[in-house]
Design a protein around this motif. Structure first.
Motif, short mmCIF file in Angstrom:
data_model
loop_
_atom_site.label_atom_id
_atom_site.label_comp_id
_atom_site.label_asym_id
_atom_site.label_seq_id
_atom_site.Cartn_x
_atom_site.Cartn_y
_atom_site.Cartn_z
N SER A 291 0.74 -1.01 -0.08
CA SER A 291 0.13 0.03 0.13
C SER A 291 0.86 1.19 0.11
N TYR A 292 1.85 1.22 0.64
CA TYR A 292 2.86 2.47 0.82
C TYR A 292 3.63 2.95 -0.44
N VAL A 293 3.94 1.60 -1.09
CA VAL A 293 4.34 1.64 -2.37
C VAL A 293 3.56 2.46 -3.60
N LEU A 294 2.24 1.69 -3.42
CA LEU A 294 1.36 2.44 -4.47
C LEU A 294 1.30 3.84 -4.11
N ASP A 295 1.14 4.34 -2.96
CA ASP A 295 0.90 5.92 -2.64
C ASP A 295 2.15 6.52 -3.12
N TYR A 296 3.35 5.91 -2.83
CA TYR A 296 4.64 6.55 -3.12
C TYR A 296 4.74 6.62 -4.77
N LEU A 297 4.26 5.67 -5.71
CA LEU A 297 4.35 5.74 -6.76
C LEU A 297 3.51 6.88 -7.33
N PRO A 304 -2.49 4.88 -10.10
CA PRO A 304 -2.92 3.49 -9.75
C PRO A 304 -3.49 2.75 -11.21
N GLU A 305 -4.17 3.84 -11.90
CA GLU A 305 -4.79 3.17 -13.35
C GLU A 305 -3.61 2.74 -14.00
N GLN A 306 -2.47 3.66 -14.10
CA GLN A 306 -1.40 3.09 -15.17
C GLN A 306 -0.85 1.79 -14.84
N LEU A 307 -0.66 1.61 -13.34
CA LEU A 307 -0.18 0.43 -12.68
C LEU A 307 -1.04 -0.76 -13.07
#
Length: 753
Positions: A291-297, A304-307
């Motif tokens: 979750s922290y990684v997603l917020d960081y990115l 998130p859509e790109q991921l």
């Protein structure tokens, strides 16, 4: 037959068949041609580019997957990653003339038009190339259910559009490339898009390892993934698989003996299937880190859509051994379902140029099952409102040293009920009895509240707050939720003497970052969870980063490490926890507890690793916590940072550092042990850099300079540490000046997604 002739033949056949029926020949042919041309223009760029949504894989530091993110469960693979058997099976059942004929088949289209135009059953009658176009339109280009329906509608216009684009592909790409793209895009049931996802879902293998029976089953499912679902309809799936096997025999791909053996094989598919969980809720104990990684990115520009569609590979800094030790520690101290009590731990590795995050855990599970104690709130990384208590005395001590104090200086310890003049009406007491004076080093170990509130009267509150932000508590400087004043600005504006007692929102990750700053000789670097990011093609993706900076002079940080080194020793607030864990490493540490024990905190650092634990009531209506095995919610709390939080840290870090050498703390500097002659620091922010440096040297200070991009005129001082004005520092201390480059670069472009 050229492509133009074939397309003309299709159009003429269509016109003849529908003359006097669905369309008049006159005008109908033109309409069909217009639809085909328009459709080709809309579709061909994406189809020709082969762009498809695919899975993003998040891994640990060693490359082992911890989570997958996707809108469609698809992994793009190259031709050589697909078995020859799989290619032969799909050609045998779907388009036996694929390698010998064009991308469109006028005879098949004519047959389909006859059936469809006269009300018969809908006929696909497509080459594999046309099927690729159709699948691309349906599963990639279509963004809504309505667009998906349009992509599969049984109309002459759609068929002609597919034919035209298929011809373009046939002249632009090799047959093998078209076949590979088709196998990457086709839907094969049970949320499996493409042959790689299907191979994993049904057989837990990779597409290059598919056997004849496995490949035949997947090829047979193309016609109807639901009807030939091997779990829901094993008999129908077996029959369809064997049809494919027989077609492979007829076309010489299999000998009669091989075909008979393959047809006699069991399906080899058993429930539950080998699908992959989508998102951080499928990451298990690594969910909070994910979750922290997603917020960081997201903050770095990869949404998130790109991921979920970009096929990235995100290699994180997560150390699986550290994660396992940390998770075992938090669960051992506080069971995951213990009501009202959350135990969290963050681990950050110090270093001169980066501070990688190695572990983020909580006793709670990451997920949506609240009854099982799960949550999706990022407990180890997000600030919690109950505070960290006396841990904040670190910042008051650092500010005091920066202004000329020393860890050996004796500071007063006022009695209980001390009313500080800094904040009218603010009265502070101690939890226990203390002598009337202590050295700063002993005060850090024993933690009398009144001593540090009194010390704030020497330093001023603003320098303490600024020190906290510089050393790692960066969220304190973030704007409020409504865009209003930050916590730091509010504390300074209201002159809140309670700041040193840790009442501000705090996260374990930021506390661990503070420890890493001290262990890095005063260098702050942003806590970083990312080792590398590559896109779907394997090309590296550069992320914008925040530069490291010298938060405090190296000598100050090294000396403060020693100043905090008595906490685990006899008389220190975490001594009992350290002894119970068999702790034997020199450590800089500090405990903290909020006023009614709704939370307790512990931060500690060795030269190799920094960690912080916060134990707090995570319910909507927090109550005090009572110490125990495990801690419980109660009416009159007695939780302290020296028990459960410190026990969590020492248990985890004993395992994490096992096998690493026991290193001493860094050498102290006499100026910050005994203190020195303190003199006023001139305020040079806003002055030309040369003039500012000369003024500081004339006042008795050393000077270092650096430059940052800033909108101020080039050469203007935009930062000064320690701050000038009312601040003081030891004579001879080095003052760091930061000047403006005179321009602000454009933000980096958003990564392709």
């Amino acid at each position: 037959m050229t492509s133009k002739v074939r397309l003309l033949a299709v159009a003429v056949i269509a016109g003849i068949l529908v003359a006097g029926a669905a369309f008049p020949l006159v005008g109908g042919l033109g309409l069909l041609s217009n639809q085909a041309i328009a459709g080709a223009q809309d579709t061909s760029p994406g189809v020709l580019g082969g762009e498809m949504p695919s899975i993003t894989t998040v891994t640990d530091m060693n490359g082992a997957p911890i989570a997958y993110l996707y809108d469609q469960n698809r992994q793009i693979v190259r031709s050589e990653q697909i078995s020859v058997t799989m290619k032969a099976a799909i050609v045998a059942i779907e388009d036996r003339r694929f390698f010998s004929e064009s991308g469109l088949d006028p005879r098949s289209i004519a047959r389909a038009l006859v059936n469809n135009g006269t009300g018969g059953s809908t006929q696909g009658a497509s080459t594999l190339t046309e099927q690729y176009v159709k699948n691309y339109d349906e599963y990639v280009a279509a963004q809504t259910p309505a667009e998906q329906l349009k992509a599969t509608e049984a109309t002459f216009g759609r068929k002609l559009r597919e034919a035209r684009v298929a011809e373009q592909l046939d002249h632009s790409l090799s047959k093998d490339e078209i076949l590979t793209r088709y196998l990457n895009v086709v839907y094969l049931g049970n949320q499996s898009y493409g042959v790689a996802a299907a191979a994993r879902t049904y057989f837990n293998t990779t597409p290059d390892q598919l056997t004849v029976p496995q490949a035949a089953l997947l090829a047979g499912m193309v016609q109807s993934p639901a009807a030939y679902d091997p779990v829901a309809h094993p008999q129908a799936a077996t029959g369809r698989r064997n049809v494919v096997i027989d077609q492979m025999r007829q076309q010489g791909e299999l000998s009669p003996e091989q075909a008979a053996q393959a047809a006699a094989s069991p399906l080899g598919v058993q429930a539950p299937l080998h699908g992959i969980a989508n998102g951080c809720t499928g990451a298990g104990d690594d969910g909070f880190f994910c979750s922290y990684v997603l917020d960081y990115l997201d903050q770095a520009g990869i949404t998130p859509e790109q991921l979920r569609s970009g096929g990235y590979t995100v290699r994180t800094t997560l150390d699986p051994a550290a994660m396992a030790a940390a998770k075992q520690a938090v669960d051992a101290q506080v069971p995951p379902t213990q009501p009202h009590v959350a135990d969290t731990l963050a681990v950050v590795q110090p270093g001169p140029t980066s501070h990688p995050v190695r572990a983020l855990v909580a006793n709670r599970g990451y997920g949506l099952d609240a009854a099982a104690g799960q949550t999706t709130y990022d407990l180890p990384a997000e600030p919690e409102n109950l505070g960290a208590g006396s841990v904040y005395k670190i910042f008051t001590s650092a500010a005091y040293l920066a202004q000329g104090g020393g860890i050996g200086n004796v500071i007063p310890v006022p009695p209980n009920g001390y009313a500080s003049p800094l904040t009218p009406g603010f009265v502070v007491s101690n939890d226990g009895n203390y002598p009337g004076a202590l050295t700063l080093q002993d005060a850090l170990a024993q933690s009398p509240n009144t001593a540090f509130v009194k010390l704030e009267e020497t330093t001023g509150i603003a320098p303490v707050v600024d020190m906290a932000v510089r050393m790692g508590m960066t969220s304190l400087a973030d704007p409020g939720a409504d865009g209003g004043a930050s916590v730091a600005d509010t504390v300074k504006a209201q002159n809140q003497a309670s700041f040193t007692l840790g009442v501000a929102p705090t996260s374990p990750l930021e506390l661990a970052s503070v420890g890493a700053t001290l262990a890095s000789h005063g260098t702050w670097c942003p806590p970083d969870p990312i080792q590398s990011v590559t896109d779907a093609s394997g090309a590296p993706v550069t992320l914008p980063t925040t530069a490291c900076h010298q938060a405090v002079p190296p000598q100050l940080a090294d000396t403060l490490m020693t100043g905090m080194s008595k906490d685990d020793q006899p008389g220190g607030t975490s001594a009992a926890a350290a002894t119970a864990a068999g702790w034997n490493r020199p450590t800089a540490a500090k405990t903290g507890t909020t006023q009614v024990s709704e939370s307790g905190a512990f931060v500690a650092a060795t030269p190799q690793m920094s960690g912080a634990s916060i134990v707090f009531d995570d319910s909507s209506r927090p109550r005090p916590i009572c110490n125990g095995r495990p801690p419980t919610s109660c009416s009159t709390g007695n939780l302290f940072g020296g028990n459960t939080p410190a026990q969590t840290y020492y248990q985890a870090m004993t395992t994490i550092l096992a096998g690493q050498p026991v290193l001493p703390l860094p050498t102290t500097d006499p100026r910050f042990v005994a203190g020195g002659d303190r003199i006023a620091v001139p305020q040079e922010v806003g002055q030309p850099i040369d003039q500012a440096a000369a003024a500081l040297r004339a006042a008795g200070f050393g000077v270092t300079t650096s430059q940052v991009d800033h909108r101020s005129p080039a050469g203007t001082v935009v930062g000064q540490t320690p701050a000038g004005g009312s601040g003081q520092a030891v004579a001879g201390q080095t003052i760091a000046l930061v000047s403006s480059s005179g321009h602000v670069p454009a933000p980096p472009p958003a990564p392709a997604g």
